[in-house]
Design a protein around this motif. Structure first.
Motif, PDB file in Angstrom:
ATOM      1  N   LYS A  84       0.752  -1.156  -0.207  1.00  0.00           N
ATOM      2  CA  LYS A  84      -0.028  -0.105   0.057  1.00  0.00           C
ATOM      3  C   LYS A  84       0.862   1.317  -0.065  1.00  0.00           C
ATOM      4  O   LYS A  84       0.536   2.199  -0.760  1.00  0.00           O
ATOM      5  CB  LYS A  84      -1.106  -0.035   1.277  1.00  0.00           C
ATOM      6  CG  LYS A  84      -2.054   1.186   1.182  1.00  0.00           C
ATOM      7  CD  LYS A  84      -2.883   0.998   0.207  1.00  0.00           C
ATOM      8  CE  LYS A  84      -4.176   2.100   0.082  1.00  0.00           C
ATOM      9  NZ  LYS A  84      -4.809   2.128  -1.169  1.00  0.00           N
ATOM     10  N   ARG A  85       1.925   1.226   0.693  1.00  0.00           N
ATOM     11  CA  ARG A  85       2.938   2.520   0.916  1.00  0.00           C
ATOM     12  C   ARG A  85       3.486   2.564  -0.562  1.00  0.00           C
ATOM     13  O   ARG A  85       3.522   3.735  -1.012  1.00  0.00           O
ATOM     14  CB  ARG A  85       3.935   2.286   1.687  1.00  0.00           C
ATOM     15  CG  ARG A  85       4.781   3.378   1.950  1.00  0.00           C
ATOM     16  CD  ARG A  85       5.720   3.122   3.447  1.00  0.00           C
ATOM     17  NE  ARG A  85       6.558   1.985   3.378  1.00  0.00           N
ATOM     18  CZ  ARG A  85       7.654   1.904   2.830  1.00  0.00           C
ATOM     19  NH1 ARG A  85       8.305   2.861   2.114  1.00  0.00           N
ATOM     20  NH2 ARG A  85       8.400   0.873   2.946  1.00  0.00           N
ATOM     21  N   LYS A 103       1.168   1.854  -8.814  1.00  0.00           N
ATOM     22  CA  LYS A 103       1.408   0.229  -8.644  1.00  0.00           C
ATOM     23  C   LYS A 103       2.236   0.142  -7.509  1.00  0.00           C
ATOM     24  O   LYS A 103       3.163   1.232  -6.924  1.00  0.00           O
ATOM     25  CB  LYS A 103       2.176  -0.222  -9.824  1.00  0.00           C
ATOM     26  CG  LYS A 103       1.276  -0.228 -11.154  1.00  0.00           C
ATOM     27  CD  LYS A 103       2.006  -1.038 -12.237  1.00  0.00           C
ATOM     28  CE  LYS A 103       1.080  -0.941 -13.491  1.00  0.00           C
ATOM     29  NZ  LYS A 103       1.746  -1.558 -14.568  1.00  0.00           N
ATOM     30  N   PRO A 104       2.151  -1.218  -6.864  1.00  0.00           N
ATOM     31  CA  PRO A 104       1.486  -2.127  -7.391  1.00  0.00           C
ATOM     32  C   PRO A 104       0.128  -2.094  -7.148  1.00  0.00           C
ATOM     33  O   PRO A 104      -0.558  -1.591  -5.959  1.00  0.00           O
ATOM     34  CB  PRO A 104       2.092  -3.240  -6.394  1.00  0.00           C
ATOM     35  CG  PRO A 104       2.423  -2.561  -5.249  1.00  0.00           C
ATOM     36  CD  PRO A 104       3.126  -1.272  -5.801  1.00  0.00           C
ATOM     37  N   VAL A 105      -0.708  -2.529  -8.142  1.00  0.00           N
ATOM     38  CA  VAL A 105      -2.264  -2.551  -7.920  1.00  0.00           C
ATOM     39  C   VAL A 105      -2.759  -3.610  -6.923  1.00  0.00           C
ATOM     40  O   VAL A 105      -2.067  -4.593  -7.212  1.00  0.00           O
ATOM     41  CB  VAL A 105      -2.921  -2.746  -9.151  1.00  0.00           C
ATOM     42  CG1 VAL A 105      -4.188  -3.139  -8.976  1.00  0.00           C
ATOM     43  CG2 VAL A 105      -2.660  -1.552 -10.195  1.00  0.00           C
ATOM     44  N   ILE A 106      -3.190  -3.592  -5.884  1.00  0.00           N
ATOM     45  CA  ILE A 106      -3.983  -4.319  -4.962  1.00  0.00           C
ATOM     46  C   ILE A 106      -5.252  -4.989  -5.226  1.00  0.00           C
ATOM     47  O   ILE A 106      -6.045  -4.412  -5.634  1.00  0.00           O
ATOM     48  CB  ILE A 106      -3.832  -3.836  -3.577  1.00  0.00           C
ATOM     49  CG1 ILE A 106      -2.534  -3.309  -3.245  1.00  0.00           C
ATOM     50  CG2 ILE A 106      -4.300  -4.627  -2.571  1.00  0.00           C
ATOM     51  CD1 ILE A 106      -2.377  -2.395  -2.024  1.00  0.00           C
ATOM     52  N   LEU A 107      -5.127  -6.468  -5.583  1.00  0.00           N
ATOM     53  CA  LEU A 107      -6.407  -7.009  -5.875  1.00  0.00           C
ATOM     54  C   LEU A 107      -6.442  -8.207  -4.637  1.00  0.00           C
ATOM     55  O   LEU A 107      -5.928  -9.142  -4.617  1.00  0.00           O
ATOM     56  CB  LEU A 107      -5.972  -7.779  -6.982  1.00  0.00           C
ATOM     57  CG  LEU A 107      -5.668  -7.062  -8.455  1.00  0.00           C
ATOM     58  CD1 LEU A 107      -5.579  -7.960  -9.506  1.00  0.00           C
ATOM     59  CD2 LEU A 107      -7.011  -6.005  -8.705  1.00  0.00           C
ATOM     60  N   ALA A 126     -11.102  -2.418   2.591  1.00  0.00           N
ATOM     61  CA  ALA A 126     -12.256  -2.655   1.901  1.00  0.00           C
ATOM     62  C   ALA A 126     -12.968  -1.137   1.542  1.00  0.00           C
ATOM     63  O   ALA A 126     -13.895  -0.945   0.750  1.00  0.00           O
ATOM     64  CB  ALA A 126     -13.291  -3.202   2.873  1.00  0.00           C
ATOM     65  N   ALA A 127     -12.497   0.048   2.351  1.00  0.00           N
ATOM     66  CA  ALA A 127     -13.036   1.352   2.065  1.00  0.00           C
ATOM     67  C   ALA A 127     -12.600   1.678   0.586  1.00  0.00           C
ATOM     68  O   ALA A 127     -13.530   2.881   0.296  1.00  0.00           O
ATOM     69  CB  ALA A 127     -12.650   2.330   3.270  1.00  0.00           C
ATOM     70  N   ASN A 128     -11.635   1.247   0.082  1.00  0.00           N
ATOM     71  CA  ASN A 128     -11.232   2.086  -1.032  1.00  0.00           C
ATOM     72  C   ASN A 128     -10.701   1.050  -1.952  1.00  0.00           C
ATOM     73  O   ASN A 128     -10.210   1.527  -3.146  1.00  0.00           O
ATOM     74  CB  ASN A 128      -9.886   3.064  -0.920  1.00  0.00           C
ATOM     75  CG  ASN A 128      -8.807   2.246  -0.213  1.00  0.00           C
ATOM     76  OD1 ASN A 128      -8.539   1.170  -0.159  1.00  0.00           O
ATOM     77  ND2 ASN A 128      -7.936   3.148   0.485  1.00  0.00           N
ATOM     78  N   THR A 129     -11.094  -0.329  -2.038  1.00  0.00           N
ATOM     79  CA  THR A 129     -10.665  -1.342  -2.921  1.00  0.00           C
ATOM     80  C   THR A 129     -11.934  -2.070  -3.094  1.00  0.00           C
ATOM     81  O   THR A 129     -12.472  -2.653  -2.128  1.00  0.00           O
ATOM     82  CB  THR A 129      -9.577  -2.243  -2.497  1.00  0.00           C
ATOM     83  OG1 THR A 129      -8.354  -1.170  -1.921  1.00  0.00           O
ATOM     84  CG2 THR A 129      -8.871  -3.044  -3.535  1.00  0.00           C
ATOM     85  N   ASN A 130     -11.925  -2.460  -4.226  1.00  0.00           N
ATOM     86  CA  ASN A 130     -13.021  -3.496  -4.600  1.00  0.00           C
ATOM     87  C   ASN A 130     -12.809  -4.973  -4.411  1.00  0.00           C
ATOM     88  O   ASN A 130     -11.513  -5.291  -4.836  1.00  0.00           O
ATOM     89  CB  ASN A 130     -13.608  -3.399  -6.070  1.00  0.00           C
ATOM     90  CG  ASN A 130     -14.392  -2.126  -6.487  1.00  0.00           C
ATOM     91  OD1 ASN A 130     -14.923  -1.764  -5.375  1.00  0.00           O
ATOM     92  ND2 ASN A 130     -14.142  -1.706  -7.381  1.00  0.00           N
TER      93      ASN A 130
END
Length: 359
Positions: A84-85, A103-107, A126-130
């Motif tokens: 995330k950083r 990047k990196p994109v977090i999935l 969860a607040a900012n990622t699907n």
């Protein structure tokens, strides 16, 4: 094997509960042309923490397999925090630029039994990622293939964005059916199964007059194949979520039409007159290349093309054959075939060939 750098992914998981799911997902990503690092494939003697940090830093995608055990693991949380950083500062660091994703994109994939509100870092994510939500304990249960397919759709959106650097690494590609360079062809799906080979024909790029023999073999060529081939390799692959392996005879065979040698893999049991549809004469079969065979190659020009004769319902990707040949050579076997194939691929040694393919 030049071109853009292959996209890379790192899979973060709780090993005891998610190892099989991670391996399944890694195989699907590799078949989609994405390099994958996953801790369960580390070599003996490697530093666990050093390798994790290194691969998160280089990853285009970090995939989180989030179950209760992952959420409660301090090490897994550290992996997420680092990813995330790096994501938050990637535009500022120059790694990415608007309008592309950071990047990196977090999935993340959330699994059954996860209490979303019990962990602050999960709530924040969860607040900012699907999230993808898999309604089972792991990918071996429930409709794991559907979840993997959804993840691949998201991953492909990431890899379609421009990259900043170049590499000589080849992307994994399916075997193709031999065609004449004079025949126009098109791509079709062999089936609706995502982990099967595409039975497609690629028309090689136009050849310059200075390289008339660059394509070593094509449809209609006559091959002189030894009736007895002692050298073998074991090819391993995954198909329909199941692991497979098969022994193949491997040899340099003569292409009588083009006056050159070509590497050929023949499935065990296929080096027989009923499969070759001919009697062996003076120790050799004479066999014409047709659509019942397949080939792999270095690139779209047809360079370093090799032939595979096997049950075409088996669907290993072409890099599986290259890996098996190179790795068998490195163990002291197939000295001549391994070296000659490396040279065909533009590598001076089989060691370099394996590094170019497997990293």
């Amino acid at each position: 094997m030049t071109g853009q750098q292959r996209p890379s992914a790192m899979i973060s998981l709780h090993v005891r509960t998610m190892e099989t799911s991670g391996i399944m997902l890694a195989e699907a990503l590799r078949n989609a042309g994405i390099d994958v690092w996953i801790c369960v494939e580390m070599n003996a003697g490697e530093s666990y923490r050093t390798e994790i940090v290194k691969h998160i830093k280089k990853a285009d995608i970090v995939i989180l397999l989030i179950n209760k055990e992952w959420a409660e693991s301090g090490e897994c949380e550290d992996e997420y925090n680092l990813a995330k950083r790096l994501n938050l500062k990637s535009h500022e660091s120059g790694r990415t630029a608007r309008p592309n994703d950071r990047k990196p994109v977090i999935l993340p994939i959330a699994f059954e039994g996860l209490d979303w509100e019990a962990y602050e870092h999960i709530e924040l994510l969860a607040a900012n990622t699907n999230f993808l939500v898999h309604k089972a304990k792991d990918l071996t249960q429930g409709d794991g293939q559907a979840t993997i397919e959804k993840l691949l759709v998201s991953a492909k959106k990431v890899i379609e964005q421009p990259v900043l650097s170049q590499s000589d690494s080849p992307s994994p590609s399916p075997l193709t059916s031999p065609t004449s360079t004079s025949t126009s062809t098109s791509s079709t799906r062999a089936s609706d199964e995502d982990d099967k080979l595409e039975e497609k024909s690629k028309r090689p790029a136009a050849q310059g007059k200075s390289e008339p023999t660059k394509v070593l073999v094509e449809k209609g060529d006559e091959l002189k194949i030894p009736a007895i081939i002692d050298d073998t390799v074991t090819v391993k692959w995954q198909q329909m979520l199941l692991k497979h392996k098969e022994i193949y005879h491997v040899s340099l065979v003569q292409n009588l039409t083009k006056g050159c040698e070509v590497v050929m893999f023949i499935q065990a049991g296929y080096l027989m007159k009923d499969k070759m549809k001919a009697e062996a004469k003076e120790g050799y079969y004479h066999h014409t290349v047709g659509s019942h065979m397949q080939y792999g190659q270095k690139d779209a020009t047809g360079a370093a093309r090799f032939v595979v004769y096997h049950d075409s319902s088996r669907k290993p990707y072409q890099h599986r054959f290259v890996e098996s040949l190179g790795e068998t050579h490195l163990k002291g076997n197939l000295p001549h075939v391994g070296l000659e194939f490396a040279k065909m691929c533009g590598q001076t040694t089989a060691v370099n060939l394996v590094k170019a393919v497997v990293g």
